[in-house]
Design an enzyme around this catalytic site. Structure first.
Site, mmCIF file in Angstrom:
data_model
loop_
_atom_site.group_PDB
_atom_site.id
_atom_site.type_symbol
_atom_site.label_atom_id
_atom_site.label_comp_id
_atom_site.label_asym_id
_atom_site.label_seq_id
_atom_site.Cartn_x
_atom_site.Cartn_y
_atom_site.Cartn_z
ATOM 1 N N GLY A 77 52.802 41.920 71.550
ATOM 2 C CA GLY A 77 53.188 40.690 70.816
ATOM 3 C C GLY A 77 54.100 39.963 70.638
ATOM 4 O O GLY A 77 54.797 41.236 70.153
ATOM 5 N N ASP B 4 50.487 49.203 68.273
ATOM 6 C CA ASP B 4 49.911 51.043 69.367
ATOM 7 C C ASP B 4 49.696 51.150 70.717
ATOM 8 O O ASP B 4 49.120 51.189 71.293
ATOM 9 C CB ASP B 4 48.102 50.572 68.353
ATOM 10 C CG ASP B 4 47.209 51.165 68.638
ATOM 11 O OD1 ASP B 4 47.468 52.626 68.056
ATOM 12 O OD2 ASP B 4 46.473 50.905 69.217
ATOM 13 N N MET C 213 46.419 36.339 61.725
ATOM 14 C CA MET C 213 46.480 37.011 62.698
ATOM 15 C C MET C 213 46.091 38.375 61.540
ATOM 16 O O MET C 213 46.407 38.366 60.382
ATOM 17 C CB MET C 213 47.456 37.030 63.097
ATOM 18 C CG MET C 213 47.173 36.470 64.457
ATOM 19 S SD MET C 213 49.225 36.131 65.321
ATOM 20 C CE MET C 213 48.369 34.861 66.603
ATOM 21 N N GLU D 101 41.674 37.364 60.786
ATOM 22 C CA GLU D 101 40.556 36.585 62.546
ATOM 23 C C GLU D 101 39.824 38.380 63.035
ATOM 24 O O GLU D 101 38.136 37.495 63.837
ATOM 25 C CB GLU D 101 41.460 36.100 63.966
ATOM 26 C CG GLU D 101 42.543 37.537 63.570
ATOM 27 C CD GLU D 101 43.299 36.815 64.525
ATOM 28 O OE1 GLU D 101 43.519 35.819 65.754
ATOM 29 O OE2 GLU D 101 44.194 38.443 65.356
ATOM 30 N N ARG E 202 53.988 34.586 64.292
ATOM 31 C CA ARG E 202 55.247 35.201 64.597
ATOM 32 C C ARG E 202 56.063 34.072 65.354
ATOM 33 O O ARG E 202 57.144 35.234 66.496
ATOM 34 C CB ARG E 202 54.170 36.281 65.333
ATOM 35 C CG ARG E 202 53.203 35.803 66.542
ATOM 36 C CD ARG E 202 52.446 36.971 67.304
ATOM 37 N NE ARG E 202 52.806 36.719 68.766
ATOM 38 C CZ ARG E 202 52.088 37.193 70.152
ATOM 39 N NH1 ARG E 202 50.568 37.404 68.563
ATOM 40 N NH2 ARG E 202 51.788 37.178 70.500
HETATM 41 O O1 F6P Z 1 50.365 41.009 68.264
HETATM 42 C C1 F6P Z 1 48.912 41.390 67.311
HETATM 43 C C2 F6P Z 1 48.473 40.014 66.770
HETATM 44 O O2 F6P Z 1 49.239 39.083 66.722
HETATM 45 C C3 F6P Z 1 46.278 39.713 66.653
HETATM 46 O O3 F6P Z 1 46.640 39.729 65.120
HETATM 47 C C4 F6P Z 1 46.288 38.649 67.155
HETATM 48 O O4 F6P Z 1 45.342 39.234 66.991
HETATM 49 C C5 F6P Z 1 46.985 39.111 68.798
HETATM 50 O O5 F6P Z 1 48.723 38.899 68.098
HETATM 51 C C6 F6P Z 1 46.892 37.642 69.238
HETATM 52 O O6 F6P Z 1 48.007 37.774 70.237
HETATM 53 P P1 F6P Z 1 48.060 37.191 71.716
HETATM 54 O O7 F6P Z 1 47.280 35.870 71.815
HETATM 55 O O8 F6P Z 1 49.957 36.692 72.391
HETATM 56 O O9 F6P Z 1 47.148 37.472 72.563
#
Ligand code: F6P
Length: 351
Positions: free
Chosen positions: A18, A110, A176, A229, A285
Site C-alpha cells: 500500500g 511486511d 486502517m 478495521e 494514507r
Molecule cells: O498497507 C496496509 C493497509 O493500509 C491496511 O491497513 C489496509 O487494510 C490496507 O492497506 C488496504 O489497502 P488497499 O485498499 O490498497 O488494499
C-alpha cells in the site's frame, strides 16, 4: 559492481504494498545519495511487478526534484508477490544475473520485505526499508507513513468532535489497521477518543455500550469511538469480507466487512443514542507527508544506500529511539509488531 576501493553499483529501487506519504522522500534520498556516490540507479515501476516485467528507467536528479513533499510513490506500487505464480520467483531473482542489477533496495511493509528477505536468504544483494501506515513491522519504532496517517486521523477526530457534540451523537470512526491497532491507539489518544477498539485487546459489545451509557449518565452527551478495521468485538456478529478484495499476499479487503457500520448499529440499538459512522479509508494514507515522515524517510533512504555500499544484504535501516540501526530482515518479517499494552492503558484512562 566495480572492483575499485570505492565500489560502484547498478542499484535497483522499488516500492511495494500500500502507498503512504513519505515514500517519495525515501526515493529522493536513495536516488540523490546514489548519484553522489557515482552509481547508476534504476527505478522499477509498481513493486515486484516491475522486477518481473523488467519495467524500469534510469533515475536522475531531475526525476526526484520537487517530490519530497508529495504523497504516494512516483514509482507506482502493487501487491504482486513473485512467489505466488510458478516460475516468477526464478524470473525475479534472475534480475541479478549478467548485466542485471548489482543490488536492490525494496521499500515496503511486511509483505514486500518478506520477498526481499527471501531473495537475501537465497544469496542475493537486497536491502529493505520499512514503510507502512499500519506501523506493524518488527524491529523499528516507526515505519514511513505512520506519522502522516495518525496526524490525518487526529485531525479528523478534532473535526468529528464538534459535530458530535453539537448533535449529541455517538460517532464511530473506522481506521486502517489490519493486524495491529497502532493508528487507532495513537490517533485515539491524541484525538481524545472515548473508546478505542483494536485487534490486540479483546473487546466486548456490552462493555462498549456500558461505557457509553456511563458517559451519558455523567452528562457527557456525545462519544467518539475509534475502531481498527481488523478488530473483533465479542457480541457483534462477524461479517464475511468480499472475496474480490483479496490480494496476492492473501489479504482480504477488510473495509468490506463494515465493522464500523455494524458497531454503530449496535450502539444505536443498545443505547438509544443517535449514532453516525465515518470510515476514513484511503484519505488516511493520501496527501503530503508530515515533517516527521519526511525526515525519517530521508534518514532511512540515505542509510540504506550506505548499507548497500557496506554490502549489508538482508538488513534494513530502522528507527530505534533516536538512532537509525541495522536490523536483519529475518527479524522484521513474519510476525506483526503489536501495540504496547501500556500505551493502550494510558488511552483507556480517558474512556
Ligand atoms: O498497507 C496496509 C493497509 O493500509 C491496511 O491497513 C489496509 O487494510 C490496507 O492497506 C488496504 O489497502 P488497499 O485498499 O490498497 O488494499
Amino acid at each position: 559492481m566495480s572492483s575499485s576501493e570505492q565500489p560502484t553499483f547498478k542499484l535497483g529501487l522499488l516500492t511495494g504494498g500500500g502507498d503512504c506519504p513519505g515514500l517519495n522522500a525515501a526515493i529522493r534520498a536513495v536516488v540523490r545519495k546514489s548519484i553522489i556516490n557515482g552509481w547508476q540507479i534504476m527505478g522499477f515501476r509498481n513493486g515486484w511487478a516491475g522486477i518481473l516485467e523488467r519495467d524500469y528507467f534510469e533515475m536522475t536528479d531531475r526525476h526526484v526534484s520537487g517530490i519530497l513533499n508529495q504523497g504516494g510513490t512516483m514509482l507506482g506500487t502493487s501487491r504482486t508477490d513473485p512467489r505466488k505464480t510458478k516460475g516468477n520467483y526464478e524470473k525475479a531473482r534472475s534480475i541479478f544475473e549478467g548485466p542485471g542489477l548489482d543490488a536492490l533496495i525494496a521499500i515496503g511493509g511486511d509483505d514486500t520485505l518478506s520477498v526481499a528477505n527471501q531473495l537475501a536468504a537465497d544469496g542475493h544483494p537486497v536491502v529493505g526499508i520499512p514503510k507502512t501506515m499500519d506501523n506493524d513491522v518488527q524491529g523499528t519504532d516507526y515505519c514511513i507513513g505512520f506519522d502522516s496517517a495518525v496526524t490525518r486521523v487526529t485531525e479528523a477526530l478534532d473535526f468529528l468532535h464538534t459535530t458530535a457534540s453539537s448533535h449529541h451523537r455517538a460517532m464511530v470512526v473506522e481506521v486502517m489497521g489490519r493486524d495491529a491497532g497502532w493508528v487507532a491507539t495513537i490517533a485515539g489518544l491524541a484525538g481524545g477518543a472515548d473508546y478505542i477498539v483494536i485487534p490486540e485487546v479483546a473487546a466486548q459489545l456490552d462493555d462498549i455500550l456500558g461505557r457509553l451509557n456511563m458517559r451519558r449518565d455523567q452528562g457527557k452527551d456525545f462519544s467518539i469511538i475509534v475502531i481498527s478495521e481488523g478488530a473483533r468485538i465479542e457480541g457483534l456478529e462477524e461479517a464475511e469480507a468480499r472475496v474480490s478484495g483479496s490480494d496476492e499476499f492473501g489479504h482480504v479487503d477488510l473495509s468490506s466487512k463494515e465493522l464500523g457500520r455494524r458497531l454503530a448499529n449496535a450502539i444505536e440499538d443498545g443505547t438509544g443514542m443517535e449514532t453516525r459512522v465515518t470510515v476514513l479509508g484511503h484519505v488516511q494514507r493520501g496527501g503530503p507527508p508530515s515533517v516527521f515522515d519526511r525526515v525519517l524517510a530521508t534518514r532511512l533512504g540515505v542509510t540504506a544506500v550506505r548499507m548497500v555500499r557496506n554490502q549489508r544484504w538482508g538488513y534494513m535501516p530502522a528507527l530505534q529511539g533516536r538512532d537509525i540501526v541495522e536490523v536483519p530482515l529475518t527479524q522484521a518479517v513474519g510476525t506483526n509488531r503489536k501495540v504496547d499494552l501500556d500505551l493502550y492503558e494510558v488511552a483507556e484512562i480517558f474512556f
